[in-house]
Structures are given as C-alpha cells and as structure tokens.
Enzyme design. Structure first.
Site, short mmCIF file in Angstrom:
data_model
loop_
_atom_site.label_atom_id
_atom_site.label_comp_id
_atom_site.label_asym_id
_atom_site.label_seq_id
_atom_site.Cartn_x
_atom_site.Cartn_y
_atom_site.Cartn_z
N CYS A 34 -16.49 1.81 0.12
CA CYS A 34 -15.56 0.99 0.49
C CYS A 34 -15.18 1.23 1.87
O CYS A 34 -14.45 0.28 2.33
CB CYS A 34 -14.45 1.26 -0.40
SG CYS A 34 -13.72 2.87 -0.30
N GLN A 83 -10.17 -4.07 -3.75
CA GLN A 83 -11.58 -3.37 -3.17
C GLN A 83 -12.80 -3.42 -4.43
O GLN A 83 -13.60 -4.27 -4.22
CB GLN A 83 -11.34 -1.98 -3.19
CG GLN A 83 -12.62 -1.18 -2.56
CD GLN A 83 -13.05 -1.59 -1.37
OE1 GLN A 83 -12.28 -1.61 -0.22
NE2 GLN A 83 -14.48 -2.15 -1.14
N ASP A 132 -17.32 7.00 -1.86
CA ASP A 132 -16.00 6.99 -1.41
C ASP A 132 -15.80 8.23 -0.68
O ASP A 132 -16.49 9.16 -0.79
CB ASP A 132 -14.85 6.63 -2.16
CG ASP A 132 -13.59 6.41 -1.48
OD1 ASP A 132 -13.48 6.09 -0.33
OD2 ASP A 132 -12.43 6.43 -1.89
N HIS A 136 -7.12 0.57 -6.68
CA HIS A 136 -7.54 -0.17 -5.60
C HIS A 136 -8.25 -1.40 -6.05
O HIS A 136 -9.40 -1.77 -5.89
CB HIS A 136 -8.31 0.43 -4.48
CG HIS A 136 -8.38 0.06 -3.16
ND1 HIS A 136 -7.62 -1.01 -2.80
CD2 HIS A 136 -8.93 0.29 -2.16
CE1 HIS A 136 -7.85 -1.42 -1.41
NE2 HIS A 136 -8.81 -0.57 -0.91
N ARG A 182 -14.25 -8.78 1.27
CA ARG A 182 -12.73 -8.36 1.01
C ARG A 182 -12.14 -9.59 1.50
O ARG A 182 -11.07 -9.91 1.03
CB ARG A 182 -12.10 -7.22 1.94
CG ARG A 182 -12.82 -5.84 1.38
CD ARG A 182 -12.19 -5.17 0.03
NE ARG A 182 -10.74 -5.31 0.12
CZ ARG A 182 -9.98 -4.36 0.31
NH1 ARG A 182 -10.57 -3.27 0.90
NH2 ARG A 182 -8.68 -4.24 0.30
N ARG A 239 0.94 -1.21 -0.04
CA ARG A 239 0.02 -0.01 -0.02
C ARG A 239 0.87 1.08 0.21
O ARG A 239 1.91 1.42 1.05
CB ARG A 239 -1.00 0.13 1.29
CG ARG A 239 -1.67 1.21 1.25
CD ARG A 239 -2.84 1.26 2.20
NE ARG A 239 -3.82 0.39 1.74
CZ ARG A 239 -5.26 0.70 2.20
NH1 ARG A 239 -5.50 1.38 3.13
NH2 ARG A 239 -6.30 -0.21 1.70
N1 CP Z 1 -11.66 -0.04 1.95
C1 CP Z 1 -10.24 -0.23 2.31
O1 CP Z 1 -9.39 -0.33 1.75
O2 CP Z 1 -10.33 0.11 3.79
P1 CP Z 1 -8.83 0.19 4.73
O3 CP Z 1 -8.00 1.47 4.10
O4 CP Z 1 -9.33 0.20 6.13
O5 CP Z 1 -7.75 -0.96 4.24
N1 NVA Z 2 -9.75 6.98 -1.70
C1 NVA Z 2 -9.42 6.35 -0.41
C2 NVA Z 2 -9.85 4.89 -0.22
C3 NVA Z 2 -9.60 4.30 1.10
C4 NVA Z 2 -9.96 2.88 1.39
C5 NVA Z 2 -8.02 6.83 -0.15
O1 NVA Z 2 -7.10 6.43 -0.98
O2 NVA Z 2 -7.69 7.16 1.02
#
Ligand code: CP
Ligand code: NVA
Length: 307
Positions: free
Chosen positions: A266, A134, A226, A131, A294, A104
């Site tokens: 999400c 997701q 989101d 992502h 997930r 990440r």
């Molecule tokens: N939706 C999602 O990826 O959540 P987190 O940021 O908690 O991993």
């Molecule tokens: N768009 C958001 C998604 C979090 C799961 C971010 O990147 O923070």
C-alpha cells in the site's frame, strides 16, 4: 438508499463494491482518453488528518478537483480541536460548510464520534483499525490484472494491522482466498476475522491465518505486505523489528507463488525491511498502478456519496 458514511469495508453491500469497481474502471479509462465530467461542481470536501499522508491526501484532493469540486485540508494545528473544542461540535459546524469530510485519525472510535455527529458523509482516510479506501483500490488493481477476484489466492505477509483488516473484509466480500502469515501476537483482530468468515461463507472466500510466510505464499496469485511499524507505533519499533525479520517479501518468497503472481504494497515502503528493493521495483510489482488506482476508486466513492 444513499449511504451516509464510509467507515469500513464490511459496511458496504457487495453489490455496491462491484458498482464502485466498475465505475472506477470507467473513470480511469475516461481520464486516459482525456475526458471527464464535473459532477461535483460547487461541492467542497474537507480533509482532517491527524497523521501524515502522501497518497490519501493528494489522491482525494486531486479526485475532487477532477470531478469539478474543491477540497480543503484541515490539520490539527489549525483547528480549535487542538484547544479542546469537541469532535462532536467540530463535526456539527463543519457539516454546515462542507459536503463531505475525509478523516485520518488514531482510534476507530474517534472516527465513529465524527460520524455520529456529522450531517455530511464521513470517509475513513485510515484509522488504527481500518483503511477501506486502500482496500477498495486494491480490489480494483487485482481485478484489473486478473479480470476477476473470486477464487484468487492473496497472501498477506506481516502485521495484522489496519490494512490487513480492510483487506480481509474486502476479500470476504468478493470471494478472494486470503492467507495471512503474521508473527505471534500480531495477528489480525479476531472479531474482524470471525465476522469476515461469516461473509466469506456466502461468497466462497476463505480466511487462513498462520505463521509461515512460505505456506501462505505457496501458489498465491497476489503477495501483499505493509510496513512493520504503523503510524503511532514508533515506540514499539525495536521490539517489533526483531519479530518481523522473517516476514519479508523477497525473491525466495516470490518463487513459491505462481509465476503469474503480482506483488502489492500500500506504500510507503521500506526497502530491505518488509520488502526487498528487487521485488518492489521488479517486473511482478503492480505497486505503482496500485497507488494510482487510489485516485480512480476515490472518484467513484466521492460520486457515490456526494453525487
Ligand atoms: N497508502 C496510503 O494510505 O498512503 P498515505 O499514508 O501516503 O496516504
Ligand atoms: N499500516 C500503515 C498504513 C499506512 C498507509 C499505517 O497505519 O501507518
């Protein structure tokens, strides 16, 4: 042929998407009935996260555990990366210990650097651009509700961000009609949209991008949103919040969707901003199933890449 990495939905063949969804459904049913194989015994999954996470981290660690393997969480704080060791060297070394790694990070180019140097599968656990885990979980949730994907209308309300990009690619692969309503200047990446439109032509999907939440939501089967401020965008918060105010999923917007419509997010959510508490906690919300799925889809992904 074995796939080497999972960096974005557009890189997965349509047949593999369906196979992953089918497998995730079976894994979910098996878990419910108390069963489960341990095909990844002896394997170790690394997780290197440069941003916060609740769902992605915990669901991947749990997935690995349920499949009989181990996981190892690696934070920037602890690695020599913080002291200037390169991504390529880190990836080469970790490939000698681990069987796969979830990353990440911020720029998608950083993820690609990991993937170029790693000799093990690299899984995108979220970048600024995509992502994919997701979106695959989201397809599972939608199919679970409607029994199909093709021809459904999905309205995405809000920021044309990483989650939106992966949803666009997932919709294009599976024949979903996706309608986005985004404020000016916050539309999805035009390159992703153009490439996805070519894919959608083959599957019967469509991708519409406009400004009007009510128009996008009209007769929709799925309303999706989101956060307005993604991780790493904290400095833009003040300027963004003003522009995003009309882009909220609330009862009024939900009333123009089909009566059978479901609401998705999400997570993490901000009640009173991109979604009202009434809708998030209401009877049309499938948000908690969405979060659960997930786990199941990622078990299917891990089996696919590591099995
Ligand atoms: N939706 C999602 O990826 O959540 P987190 O940021 O908690 O991993
Ligand atoms: N768009 C958001 C998604 C979090 C799961 C971010 O990147 O923070």
């Amino acid at each position: 042929m074995k796939p080497s990495h999972l960096l974005a939905v557009h890189e997965i063949a349509a047949g593999d998407v369906t196979a992953l969804l089918d497998r995730a459904d079976r894994l979910k049913a098996r878990r419910r009935s108390g069963g489960g194989d341990r095909p990844l015994a002896g394997k170790t999954l690394g997780l290197f996260f440069e941003k916060s996470s609740t769902r992605t981290r915990v669901s991947f660690e749990t997935a690995m555990n349920q499949l009989g393997g181990n996981s190892l969480f690696l934070s920037l704080q602890d690695l020599q990366l913080k002291r200037g060791e390169s991504i390529a060297d880190t990836a080469r070394v970790l490939s000698r210990y681990l069987d796969a790694i979830v990353i990440r990070t911020f720029g998608h180019d950083l993820l690609e650097e990991w993937a170029a140097a790693a000799a093990i599968p690299v899984i995108n656990g979220l970048t600024d651009l995509h992502h994919p885990c997701q979106a695959l979980g989201d397809l599972m949730t939608i199919r679970e509700r409607f029994g199909t994907l093709k021809g459904l209308k999905l309205a995405y309300i809000g920021d044309g961000n990483n989650v939106a990009h992966s949803l666009i690619e997932a919709a294009a692969k599976t024949g979903i009609e996706i309608h986005l309503a985004c404020p000016k200047g916050f539309e999805p990446d035009p390159l992703i949209v153009a490439a996805s439109r070519i894919v959608a032509k083959q599957t019967g999907g469509t991708i519409e991008i406009g400004r009007e939440p009510a128009k996008a939501a009209e007769d929709a089967d799925v309303l999706y949103t989101d956060v307005w401020i993604s991780m790493g965008q904290e400095k833009q918060a003040k300027a963004k919040l003003k522009k995003f105010k009309p882009y909220q999923i609330n009862d009024t917007l939900l009333s123009v969707a089909k009566p059978s419509a479901v609401v998705m997010h999400c997570l993490p959510a901000h009640r009173g901003m991109e979604i009202t508490a009434d809708v998030l906690d209401g009877k049309q919300s499938v948000i908690w199933d969405q979060a659960e799925n997930r786990l199941h889809i990622q078990k299917a992904i891990l089996e696919w890449l590591l099995g």
